[in-house]
Scaffold this motif. Sequence first.
Motif, PDB file in Angstrom:
ATOM      1  N   LEU A  11       0.728  -1.242  -0.142  1.00 46.58           N
ATOM      2  CA  LEU A  11      -0.138  -0.070  -0.068  1.00 46.58           C
ATOM      3  C   LEU A  11       0.789   1.312  -0.067  1.00 46.58           C
ATOM      4  O   LEU A  11       0.589   2.269  -0.859  1.00 46.58           O
ATOM      5  CB  LEU A  11      -0.947  -0.011   1.313  1.00 46.58           C
ATOM      6  N   ILE A  17       1.113   4.171  -2.529  1.00 50.01           N
ATOM      7  CA  ILE A  17       0.734   5.535  -2.445  1.00 50.01           C
ATOM      8  C   ILE A  17       1.645   6.388  -3.122  1.00 50.01           C
ATOM      9  O   ILE A  17       1.483   7.450  -3.656  1.00 50.01           O
ATOM     10  CB  ILE A  17       0.406   5.588  -0.806  1.00 50.01           C
ATOM     11  N   PRO A  26      -0.934  12.485  -0.263  1.00 50.47           N
ATOM     12  CA  PRO A  26      -2.367  12.794  -0.555  1.00 50.47           C
ATOM     13  C   PRO A  26      -3.362  13.092   0.584  1.00 50.47           C
ATOM     14  O   PRO A  26      -4.004  14.210   0.361  1.00 50.47           O
ATOM     15  CB  PRO A  26      -2.833  11.818  -1.617  1.00 50.47           C
ATOM     16  N   ARG A  27      -3.568  12.043   1.545  1.00 47.03           N
ATOM     17  CA  ARG A  27      -4.585  12.247   2.269  1.00 47.03           C
ATOM     18  C   ARG A  27      -4.370  12.012   3.706  1.00 47.03           C
ATOM     19  O   ARG A  27      -3.042  11.360   4.128  1.00 47.03           O
ATOM     20  CB  ARG A  27      -5.650  11.077   2.123  1.00 47.03           C
ATOM     21  N   GLN A  28      -4.806  12.585   4.523  1.00 47.15           N
ATOM     22  CA  GLN A  28      -4.297  12.673   6.182  1.00 47.15           C
ATOM     23  C   GLN A  28      -4.481  11.152   6.609  1.00 47.15           C
ATOM     24  O   GLN A  28      -3.619  10.472   7.147  1.00 47.15           O
ATOM     25  CB  GLN A  28      -5.242  13.313   6.987  1.00 47.15           C
ATOM     26  N   GLU A  29      -5.510  10.186   6.019  1.00 43.26           N
ATOM     27  CA  GLU A  29      -5.593   8.823   6.443  1.00 43.26           C
ATOM     28  C   GLU A  29      -4.307   7.863   6.014  1.00 43.26           C
ATOM     29  O   GLU A  29      -4.437   6.772   6.182  1.00 43.26           O
ATOM     30  CB  GLU A  29      -6.924   8.261   6.295  1.00 43.26           C
ATOM     31  N   ASP A  30      -3.824   8.456   4.946  1.00 40.18           N
ATOM     32  CA  ASP A  30      -2.503   7.705   4.445  1.00 40.18           C
ATOM     33  C   ASP A  30      -1.578   7.535   5.409  1.00 40.18           C
ATOM     34  O   ASP A  30      -0.667   6.661   5.719  1.00 40.18           O
ATOM     35  CB  ASP A  30      -2.088   8.348   3.171  1.00 40.18           C
ATOM     36  N   LEU A  31      -1.423   8.388   6.690  1.00 38.71           N
ATOM     37  CA  LEU A  31      -0.815   8.502   7.718  1.00 38.71           C
ATOM     38  C   LEU A  31      -0.863   7.213   8.390  1.00 38.71           C
ATOM     39  O   LEU A  31      -0.058   6.494   8.939  1.00 38.71           O
ATOM     40  CB  LEU A  31      -1.079   9.517   8.527  1.00 38.71           C
ATOM     41  N   GLY A  32      -2.223   6.516   8.377  1.00 37.04           N
ATOM     42  CA  GLY A  32      -2.567   5.192   9.046  1.00 37.04           C
ATOM     43  C   GLY A  32      -1.365   4.136   8.516  1.00 37.04           C
ATOM     44  O   GLY A  32      -0.911   3.433   9.257  1.00 37.04           O
ATOM     45  N   VAL A  33      -1.049   4.235   7.318  1.00 37.74           N
ATOM     46  CA  VAL A  33      -0.181   3.198   6.730  1.00 37.74           C
ATOM     47  C   VAL A  33       1.260   3.703   7.041  1.00 37.74           C
ATOM     48  O   VAL A  33       2.059   2.615   7.426  1.00 37.74           O
ATOM     49  CB  VAL A  33      -0.294   3.124   5.023  1.00 37.74           C
ATOM     50  N   THR A  93       2.675   5.543   9.426  1.00 34.63           N
ATOM     51  CA  THR A  93       3.161   5.568  10.685  1.00 34.63           C
ATOM     52  C   THR A  93       3.019   4.011  11.424  1.00 34.63           C
ATOM     53  O   THR A  93       3.814   3.798  12.223  1.00 34.63           O
ATOM     54  CB  THR A  93       1.875   6.552  11.693  1.00 34.63           C
ATOM     55  N   ARG A  94       2.307   3.326  10.721  1.00 36.16           N
ATOM     56  CA  ARG A  94       2.620   1.839  11.289  1.00 36.16           C
ATOM     57  C   ARG A  94       3.758   1.309  10.587  1.00 36.16           C
ATOM     58  O   ARG A  94       4.293   0.172  11.212  1.00 36.16           O
ATOM     59  CB  ARG A  94       1.580   1.263  10.665  1.00 36.16           C
ATOM     60  N   THR A 145       4.190  11.832  17.417  1.00 35.08           N
ATOM     61  CA  THR A 145       4.110  11.954  16.098  1.00 35.08           C
ATOM     62  C   THR A 145       2.741  13.264  15.850  1.00 35.08           C
ATOM     63  O   THR A 145       1.724  13.139  16.366  1.00 35.08           O
ATOM     64  CB  THR A 145       3.031  10.766  15.374  1.00 35.08           C
ATOM     65  N   HIS A 203       1.272  16.705  14.613  1.00 34.56           N
ATOM     66  CA  HIS A 203       0.559  16.862  13.572  1.00 34.56           C
ATOM     67  C   HIS A 203       0.450  18.624  13.531  1.00 34.56           C
ATOM     68  O   HIS A 203      -0.241  18.941  14.362  1.00 34.56           O
ATOM     69  CB  HIS A 203      -0.877  16.513  13.306  1.00 34.56           C
TER      70      HIS A 203
END
Lengths: 247, 193, 456
Positions: free
Chosen positions: C47, C51, C240-247, C249-250, C265, C267
Motif C-alpha cells: 500500500l 501511495i 495525498p490524504r491524512q488517512e494515508d498516515l495510517g499506513v 506511521t505503522r 507523532t 501534526h
Amino acid sequence: MKIGLFIPCYIDQFYPKVGIATLELLEKLGCNVGYPMDQTCCGQPMGNSGSEKEAVKTAELFVKNFQTYDCIVAPTGSCACYVKEHYDILKQTDATKYVRENIYELAEFITDILKVDQIDATFPYKVGFHSSCHGQRGLRLAQSSELNLPFFSKQKQLLSMVKGIEIVEIDRRDECCGFGGTFCVTEEAVSVKMGKDKVADFVRNGAEVITSGDVSCLMHLDGIIKRQKYPVKVLHIAEILNNTIER
Amino acid sequence: MSRESILAQIRKSKPELVGLPILPECHIVEGDLTEQFKKTLLLVGGQAIEISEGDIELHIKKMFGYLKLTACNDGTLNFSNIDTCSIDDPRELRDIDLAVLRCRFGVAENGAVWLTDSDLSHRALPFITQHCVLIIPKNGMVWNMHEAYQRIKQENYNGFGVFISGPSKTADIEQSLVIGAHGPKSLTVFLTT
Amino acid sequence: MKHSEAAEKFISDNERTNWHDKALWFVRAKRDIAIKQVAEWEELRALASQIKAHVMSNLDVLLEQFEANAIKNGIHVHWAKDAEEHNNHVLNILKEHRVKSLVKSKSMLTEECHLNPFLEKNGIEVIDTDLGERIIQFRNEPPSHIVLPAIHLTKEEVGETFHTHLGIEKGISDPKILTDIARAHLREKFLSADAAMTGVNFGIADTGGFVVCTNEGNTDMGVHLSQVHIASMGIEKIIPRQEDLGVFTRLLARSATGQPVTTYTSHYLTAQSGQVIHLIIVDNGRSKQLGRADYVKSLFCIRCGACMNTCPVYRRSGGYSYSYGIPGPIGSILAPGANPKEHSSMPFASTLCGSCTDVCPVKIDIHQQLYSWRQDLTEDKKTSSSKRLIMKMMGIVLAYPKLYRFSGITARWFLGFSPRFLIYNKLNLWGKQRELPSVPTESFRDWYSKNRRANL
C-alpha cells in the motif's frame, strides 16, 4: 524431457567435482541430461561490474547453446538468476524468452519440476546451510528473513531428506557471505570481513560442513577457512545429495 | 520564480499517472483492546492503569504526591496548583512537575494517545512537564492507526494534534535506551471506567 | 575517497567493526520482532509503495493542493530550487524575525543543504537538539546514520566529548547520566531560543498540515517554546490524504527502531497564537530524479534507515565510508543522481544481496537500482578505465568457447605450477587474506568428454 546442464565457468575450471556430482545426481533421479560442449559463462561477471554491454555476446552464446533443451539446470542460484533477471540486455527473441523462462537452479528443479520427495543419500555430519543471496532473494528459493511471510527453503527441504544428516542453524540465517562477484576483490576488506563473520557463525554453531547452492560463495568462504585454518569444510549441495558414503 | 520552475520541471519529469489505492477500513484483529494497549504501553516505557473515575484524584496523590507543581486541563479534578490558562509565555511552564491531561482516545496496537489543541492550554505542556498523566475512557480505544485516522477525520482538529506513545526516550548513546530525553521522564495512562 | 579505501580503514579496527556491526544488527533484530506483530505487514508495504507511486505521478497537483491548504491555515510557504536558495530563505526568515539563536531538530534535508555552517557563518547560533545530533555537532562531524547519527561513537567517546564541551567530569560513560546532562543543557537552549527549525516526515495535501516524528520530544520542545517555526520539506514528502498516515506511521518506527510508533507523532496544521510557521518546499535535484525512470522509486524513501541496519557492508564499513551525506544502500542510489563523478564508487559498495530491497517499508528496489547505476556510471565513463578494459577483455574471452578453454587451461597451469610468491603478491587481492582454490588437473568439460561423451 531433455535437460541441458549448465556448468558455470568457475565450476568448470576449478570445481569439476561439483559438476560431476550434479550430473550424477540428475541421472540418478532419472533425468536425460545433455551438456552443450561450447558453453562458457552466463555473463554475470561483466554485468555486476557495470559492463553489461560486454556481456551481450556471452549471453547470446548461452542462449544459442541452451535453446533446444526442455529445461536448463544449473548448480548455481546466482547464474540462473542472472539469466532470468538480466537477459533483458538481449533482443527478446523467442529463444531468449524461452531460455529465461526455462532455466532452473538445481534444488528448484528437483523440488518444483521433478517433485522429488525422497533422496537416496547418506551424509552423517553436522551441516550448516548457507543461503546464497541470488538464490534466496533473486529466485526465491527460500523465504527472506526480512519479510513477514512463512518460512520455507527448497534447499533445506532436500537436505533434510538425507540420511544421517544433522542440519545446524546459525545466528544470522540469511546474511550475505561477502563474495559478491568482483566485489570480492574491489572491496576486499569488507568482503573478507563478511566472510570471516559468516564462517565464525557456522563454527560457533557446531557445523562440520558448510554447504550452499552456490560454489562462488563457498570458494570465498573456503579461501578464508584454509587461510585461517578453521575446523570446517565446504561442499556444494549436489555433493551432499549425491553422497552415499558412510562416515 | 522557483515555484514555477520546480512545478514545470515536475510536470516534465513525472511518470505516467498511477492510481491512488483504497485504504483498508481497518484490519480486523481479535483480541482485547485494553490488554493490548496496556501490554504495548509497558513495552514503550509507560504504564496504563484501569481506574474508576472517582479514584483518579486519590491515585494521583498516591503516585505523584511528592511532586510540587501540578497542572491539569480538567477543572473538576481538584489537585492542580497552577492555572496554566493564566500563563501567556509557555516558557513559564518550565517548572511544572506533573501535567494531568484528559485526552481523546488511545490506540491499542502502539500504546499511543491522541490529544489536540482543545485538550491543551499550551502545546508545550505535555512535553515540558517532568511527568505526564493522560486520561482516556477505557471504551474510547481504537485498534490501530487506520481506525485512529478515521476517527480523527470525523472529529476534526484545529491547529495541532499529537500521538504520544510512552515517555520521551532516546537510544542515541550506544543504542542503550534511556527514558526521559527532553520530555517527560514518566508517562502514565489512566483508563477510566 | 573511494568507499573501498575508507572501508578498509574502518575495518582495520576489528573490535570497533564488530561492535558497530552488532549494534546495528541488534536494531535489525528489533525491527524483525516488531514487524512480526503485524500480520498484514506485507500488505502495508505494498500500500505504501502504491501511495508513493501515485504521489510521484501526480506530484505537481499534490504540491499545489498542499500549498493552497497550508496558506489557508496561515502557514507561510516558500519554494527553493536548490540548497543555496533554501539556506537563503532560512536566513532571510531569521533576519526578518531578528533571530539570533535557533534550535534545530533532526532533518536530513538541512544536512543535505549544509545549512548549519551557512547560518553560523552568518552569525546565527545553531543548536542541534536531537541527542545524537548534538553529540556530533560538538565533535564537528556529520551524522554517520540517518536515524542514529552518533552510532559510530562509544559511550566513552560521548563522555569525553561532554567533558570537552560541557565541562563535565572526566570518565563519565553511563548513557543514563550522559543523557541527563544533555537534557539539562538543552533545556536551557530550548528556553532561550528565538526560533525552531524542523524537518518534515509527511506533508499532507488534503489538509495542508505536516507531520514530524520523534522519540525525544525535541521537535515539540523547540517549536512550542519559540515564536518562529521553520520547517523544511523535500518535494517528495507529500502524501495525498491524512488517512494515508495510517499506513506510514505503522511502517516507519517499526522499520526504523522496532518501536510500534514513534513516541511523538506531531501534526502541525496552524501556528499557536503569537507564533508563525514558515514552510520551505525544496527541490534540490529531486525533480530531475523524478524523470529518471530507473531511479524514480528512490524518492519513495521515508528515511527509516532500515536498509542501513540490514546492509552487511554498511554495518562493517560505517557511515563515513560513503562519500555522500546519506550513507548506506539508499544513499548509494541517491548520491550518483546528485553527483555521478564524486560518488561513483558508492553503487559498487554492495554485494547486491538484496536485503535492502526486502527490508524497505516502501518497497524501493534498491539493489536493482544499484545494479542500474553501475551500468550508467560505466557507460558514462565515471568508473576506472582499467576496470572497464578488464571487463571488455573478459567479455571477449567468454564469448568464444575456444578462447575460454585455452584461457582456462593456461590459468590452471599457471596456478598449479607457479611458486607461491608468484601467485600470492600484492596484485592478487583475492589472495591477501584468502587461499585460492586448489587446482584440478582437468576441467568438468574434460571429464565429461572422457566419461560421458565417449559413451554416446
